[in-house]
Design a protein around this motif. Structure first.
Motif, PDB file in Angstrom:
ATOM      1  N   ILE A  12      35.854  22.094   2.382  1.00 34.64           N
ATOM      2  CA  ILE A  12      37.205  21.530   2.434  1.00 34.64           C
ATOM      3  C   ILE A  12      37.256  20.237   1.630  1.00 34.64           C
ATOM      4  O   ILE A  12      38.161  20.013   0.832  1.00 34.64           O
ATOM      5  CB  ILE A  12      37.644  21.282   3.899  1.00 34.64           C
ATOM      6  N   TYR A  13      36.256  19.403   1.839  1.00 38.23           N
ATOM      7  CA  TYR A  13      36.163  18.144   1.098  1.00 38.23           C
ATOM      8  C   TYR A  13      36.006  18.392  -0.397  1.00 38.23           C
ATOM      9  O   TYR A  13      36.624  17.735  -1.222  1.00 38.23           O
ATOM     10  CB  TYR A  13      34.965  17.349   1.596  1.00 38.23           C
ATOM     11  N   GLN A  14      35.151  19.346  -0.761  1.00 34.15           N
ATOM     12  CA  GLN A  14      34.914  19.635  -2.169  1.00 34.15           C
ATOM     13  C   GLN A  14      36.176  20.139  -2.861  1.00 34.15           C
ATOM     14  O   GLN A  14      36.491  19.734  -3.981  1.00 34.15           O
ATOM     15  CB  GLN A  14      33.768  20.638  -2.320  1.00 34.15           C
ATOM     16  N   SER A  15      36.901  21.012  -2.185  1.00 30.26           N
ATOM     17  CA  SER A  15      38.143  21.520  -2.746  1.00 30.26           C
ATOM     18  C   SER A  15      39.154  20.392  -2.933  1.00 30.26           C
ATOM     19  O   SER A  15      39.807  20.284  -3.979  1.00 30.26           O
ATOM     20  CB  SER A  15      38.725  22.603  -1.839  1.00 30.26           C
ATOM     21  N   TYR A  16      39.271  19.542  -1.923  1.00 34.55           N
ATOM     22  CA  TYR A  16      40.176  18.393  -2.014  1.00 34.55           C
ATOM     23  C   TYR A  16      39.765  17.492  -3.177  1.00 34.55           C
ATOM     24  O   TYR A  16      40.599  17.080  -3.985  1.00 34.55           O
ATOM     25  CB  TYR A  16      40.157  17.618  -0.692  1.00 34.55           C
ATOM     26  N   HIS A  17      38.483  17.196  -3.284  1.00 37.14           N
ATOM     27  CA  HIS A  17      37.975  16.356  -4.368  1.00 37.14           C
ATOM     28  C   HIS A  17      38.271  16.967  -5.731  1.00 37.14           C
ATOM     29  O   HIS A  17      38.743  16.294  -6.647  1.00 37.14           O
ATOM     30  CB  HIS A  17      36.462  16.158  -4.196  1.00 37.14           C
ATOM     31  N   ASP A  18      38.009  18.253  -5.873  1.00 37.69           N
ATOM     32  CA  ASP A  18      38.130  18.911  -7.170  1.00 37.69           C
ATOM     33  C   ASP A  18      39.579  19.156  -7.595  1.00 37.69           C
ATOM     34  O   ASP A  18      39.888  19.133  -8.788  1.00 37.69           O
ATOM     35  CB  ASP A  18      37.388  20.253  -7.165  1.00 37.69           C
ATOM     36  N   GLY A  22      42.670  12.028  -6.846  1.00 35.89           N
ATOM     37  CA  GLY A  22      42.694  11.403  -8.156  1.00 35.89           C
ATOM     38  C   GLY A  22      43.650  12.041  -9.142  1.00 35.89           C
ATOM     39  O   GLY A  22      43.852  11.526 -10.237  1.00 35.89           O
ATOM     40  N   VAL A  23      44.267  13.155  -8.763  1.00 33.69           N
ATOM     41  CA  VAL A  23      45.252  13.786  -9.647  1.00 33.69           C
ATOM     42  C   VAL A  23      46.527  12.938  -9.575  1.00 33.69           C
ATOM     43  O   VAL A  23      47.055  12.702  -8.486  1.00 33.69           O
ATOM     44  CB  VAL A  23      45.569  15.235  -9.208  1.00 33.69           C
ATOM     45  N   PRO A  24      47.035  12.450 -10.709  1.00 29.20           N
ATOM     46  CA  PRO A  24      48.245  11.629 -10.672  1.00 29.20           C
ATOM     47  C   PRO A  24      49.409  12.360  -9.995  1.00 29.20           C
ATOM     48  O   PRO A  24      49.783  13.462 -10.388  1.00 29.20           O
ATOM     49  CB  PRO A  24      48.531  11.355 -12.156  1.00 29.20           C
ATOM     50  N   GLU A  25      49.935  11.732  -8.956  1.00 29.75           N
ATOM     51  CA  GLU A  25      51.041  12.293  -8.176  1.00 29.75           C
ATOM     52  C   GLU A  25      52.340  11.617  -8.624  1.00 29.75           C
ATOM     53  O   GLU A  25      52.478  10.405  -8.512  1.00 29.75           O
ATOM     54  CB  GLU A  25      50.810  12.043  -6.676  1.00 29.75           C
ATOM     55  N   TRP A  26      53.271  12.419  -9.125  1.00 31.75           N
ATOM     56  CA  TRP A  26      54.522  11.881  -9.657  1.00 31.75           C
ATOM     57  C   TRP A  26      55.718  12.153  -8.757  1.00 31.75           C
ATOM     58  O   TRP A  26      56.822  11.715  -9.068  1.00 31.75           O
ATOM     59  CB  TRP A  26      54.773  12.432 -11.065  1.00 31.75           C
ATOM     60  N   ASP A  27      55.520  12.844  -7.660  1.00 32.71           N
ATOM     61  CA  ASP A  27      56.615  13.125  -6.743  1.00 32.71           C
ATOM     62  C   ASP A  27      56.672  12.011  -5.694  1.00 32.71           C
ATOM     63  O   ASP A  27      55.711  11.806  -4.951  1.00 32.71           O
ATOM     64  CB  ASP A  27      56.389  14.487  -6.077  1.00 32.71           C
ATOM     65  N   GLY A  28      57.787  11.308  -5.649  1.00 31.78           N
ATOM     66  CA  GLY A  28      57.907  10.171  -4.743  1.00 31.78           C
ATOM     67  C   GLY A  28      57.763  10.528  -3.280  1.00 31.78           C
ATOM     68  O   GLY A  28      57.179   9.774  -2.499  1.00 31.78           O
ATOM     69  N   MET A 165      45.820   4.704  -3.446  1.00 31.80           N
ATOM     70  CA  MET A 165      45.878   4.624  -4.908  1.00 31.80           C
ATOM     71  C   MET A 165      44.866   5.581  -5.544  1.00 31.80           C
ATOM     72  O   MET A 165      45.164   6.247  -6.530  1.00 31.80           O
ATOM     73  CB  MET A 165      45.603   3.200  -5.384  1.00 31.80           C
ATOM     74  N   GLU A 166      43.670   5.645  -4.962  1.00 33.72           N
ATOM     75  CA  GLU A 166      42.649   6.558  -5.463  1.00 33.72           C
ATOM     76  C   GLU A 166      43.095   8.008  -5.279  1.00 33.72           C
ATOM     77  O   GLU A 166      42.997   8.828  -6.192  1.00 33.72           O
ATOM     78  CB  GLU A 166      41.330   6.349  -4.714  1.00 33.72           C
ATOM     79  N   ALA A 167      43.582   8.317  -4.076  1.00 30.79           N
ATOM     80  CA  ALA A 167      43.970   9.694  -3.761  1.00 30.79           C
ATOM     81  C   ALA A 167      45.110  10.174  -4.646  1.00 30.79           C
ATOM     82  O   ALA A 167      45.137  11.338  -5.058  1.00 30.79           O
ATOM     83  CB  ALA A 167      44.367   9.800  -2.290  1.00 30.79           C
ATOM     84  N   CYS A 168      46.059   9.284  -4.957  1.00 31.46           N
ATOM     85  CA  CYS A 168      47.266   9.662  -5.709  1.00 31.46           C
ATOM     86  C   CYS A 168      47.112   9.507  -7.211  1.00 31.46           C
ATOM     87  O   CYS A 168      48.071   9.729  -7.957  1.00 31.46           O
ATOM     88  CB  CYS A 168      48.448   8.837  -5.235  1.00 31.46           C
ATOM     89  N   GLY A 169      45.931   9.116  -7.667  1.00 32.65           N
ATOM     90  CA  GLY A 169      45.686   9.036  -9.098  1.00 32.65           C
ATOM     91  C   GLY A 169      46.207   7.793  -9.781  1.00 32.65           C
ATOM     92  O   GLY A 169      46.187   7.714 -11.009  1.00 32.65           O
ATOM     93  N   LEU A 170      46.662   6.818  -9.028  1.00 32.96           N
ATOM     94  CA  LEU A 170      47.028   5.550  -9.646  1.00 32.96           C
ATOM     95  C   LEU A 170      45.770   4.818 -10.107  1.00 32.96           C
ATOM     96  O   LEU A 170      45.828   3.957 -10.980  1.00 32.96           O
ATOM     97  CB  LEU A 170      47.815   4.662  -8.675  1.00 32.96           C
ATOM     98  N   PHE A 171      44.659   5.168  -9.489  1.00 30.05           N
ATOM     99  CA  PHE A 171      43.377   4.559  -9.813  1.00 30.05           C
ATOM    100  C   PHE A 171      42.336   5.673  -9.875  1.00 30.05           C
ATOM    101  O   PHE A 171      42.066   6.332  -8.884  1.00 30.05           O
ATOM    102  CB  PHE A 171      42.993   3.559  -8.716  1.00 30.05           C
ATOM    103  N   ASN A 172      41.777   5.921 -11.057  1.00 29.07           N
ATOM    104  CA  ASN A 172      40.736   6.936 -11.187  1.00 29.07           C
ATOM    105  C   ASN A 172      39.413   6.322 -10.770  1.00 29.07           C
ATOM    106  O   ASN A 172      38.791   5.599 -11.535  1.00 29.07           O
ATOM    107  CB  ASN A 172      40.656   7.451 -12.633  1.00 29.07           C
ATOM    108  N   ASN A 173      38.994   6.617  -9.560  1.00 31.49           N
ATOM    109  CA  ASN A 173      37.722   6.111  -9.077  1.00 31.49           C
ATOM    110  C   ASN A 173      36.692   7.214  -8.900  1.00 31.49           C
ATOM    111  O   ASN A 173      35.751   7.074  -8.122  1.00 31.49           O
ATOM    112  CB  ASN A 173      37.894   5.321  -7.779  1.00 31.49           C
ATOM    113  N   HIS A 174      36.863   8.321  -9.623  1.00 36.19           N
ATOM    114  CA  HIS A 174      35.761   9.272  -9.696  1.00 36.19           C
ATOM    115  C   HIS A 174      34.608   8.553 -10.382  1.00 36.19           C
ATOM    116  O   HIS A 174      34.825   7.803 -11.350  1.00 36.19           O
ATOM    117  CB  HIS A 174      36.155  10.516 -10.514  1.00 36.19           C
ATOM    118  N   LEU A 175      33.404   8.746  -9.902  1.00 33.32           N
ATOM    119  CA  LEU A 175      32.248   8.125 -10.546  1.00 33.32           C
ATOM    120  C   LEU A 175      32.100   8.669 -11.966  1.00 33.32           C
ATOM    121  O   LEU A 175      32.505   9.802 -12.246  1.00 33.32           O
ATOM    122  CB  LEU A 175      30.981   8.390  -9.742  1.00 33.32           C
TER     123      LEU A 175
END
Length: 194
Positions: A12-18, A22-28, A165-175
């Motif tokens: 579940i975590y891997q699917s969420y991560h992949d 970090g995917v930019p979310e544009w829907d308010g 911010m990380e989750a919504c892609g405002l900040f790419n914090n993938h290593l």
């Protein structure tokens, strides 16, 4: 395949991560939903929220702020009985308050524009090599937190905002070693979203 170490071996975590993190979310409205879920996560592990996310969506009417903003004590009482979600009165009440604040800001487009405005419409890039180097908050997350609180939001401290911010892609914090890092480093706002 190299992934950020926080997603462990849990499918579940891997699917969420992949696919999501970090995917930019544009829907308010989706940005608002994710902020609410990050608030519920405070003090808990994110996997707990992921496993209950569908239950949350059902319990909170699809995270429709226009509906939630009008809820009262009867809705709070109902949600406190719902074993499918995190039953925390403060977080439930904050969701109602946050729906009202979101609408007061102007709704989906206004919220999206406000949040993406903090990063100039382009995701920031952490460029971290090791998980231990990734902070849990930043001056920017602190500023956003202050601005959200001033607008009437609750459960949106600097650490919650940073994770959001990380989750919504405002900040790419993938290593830098993560297979998703490069994809989001070149990500930019769609032209019609500026």
């Amino acid at each position: 395949m190299d992934r950020c170490p926080w997603c462990s071996d849990d499918p579940i975590y891997q699917s969420y991560h992949d696919l999501e993190w970090g995917v930019p979310e544009w829907d308010g409205r989706a940005l608002w939903e994710k902020l609410i879920l990050d608030g519920f996560q405070a003090g808990l592990s994110w996997i707990t929220i992921l496993k209950k996310r569908d239950n949350f969506r059902a319990a909170f009417d699809g995270f429709d702020p226009a509906n939630i903003a009008g809820w009262g004590e009867d809705h709070v009482h109902r949600l406190l009985q719902d074993k499918g979600i995190i039953r925390h009165r403060g977080k439930i009440e904050a969701t109602i308050t946050n729906a009202q604040a979101y609408l007061d800001l102007g709704g989906a487009d206004a919220f999206r524009d406000m949040m993406w405005g903090y990063v100039g419409g382009v995701p920031l890039v952490g460029g971290y090599d090791h998980q231990a180097d990734v902070p849990t908050s930043s001056p920017l997350s602190t500023q956003i937190s202050k601005d959200l609180k001033k607008a009437g939001f609750k459960f949106c401290g600097p650490t919650i905002v940073y994770a959001w911010m990380e989750a919504c892609g405002l900040f790419n914090n993938h290593l830098t070693s993560c297979h998703r890092y490069a994809a989001f480093t070149i990500a930019a706002a769609p032209e019609d979203q500026h």
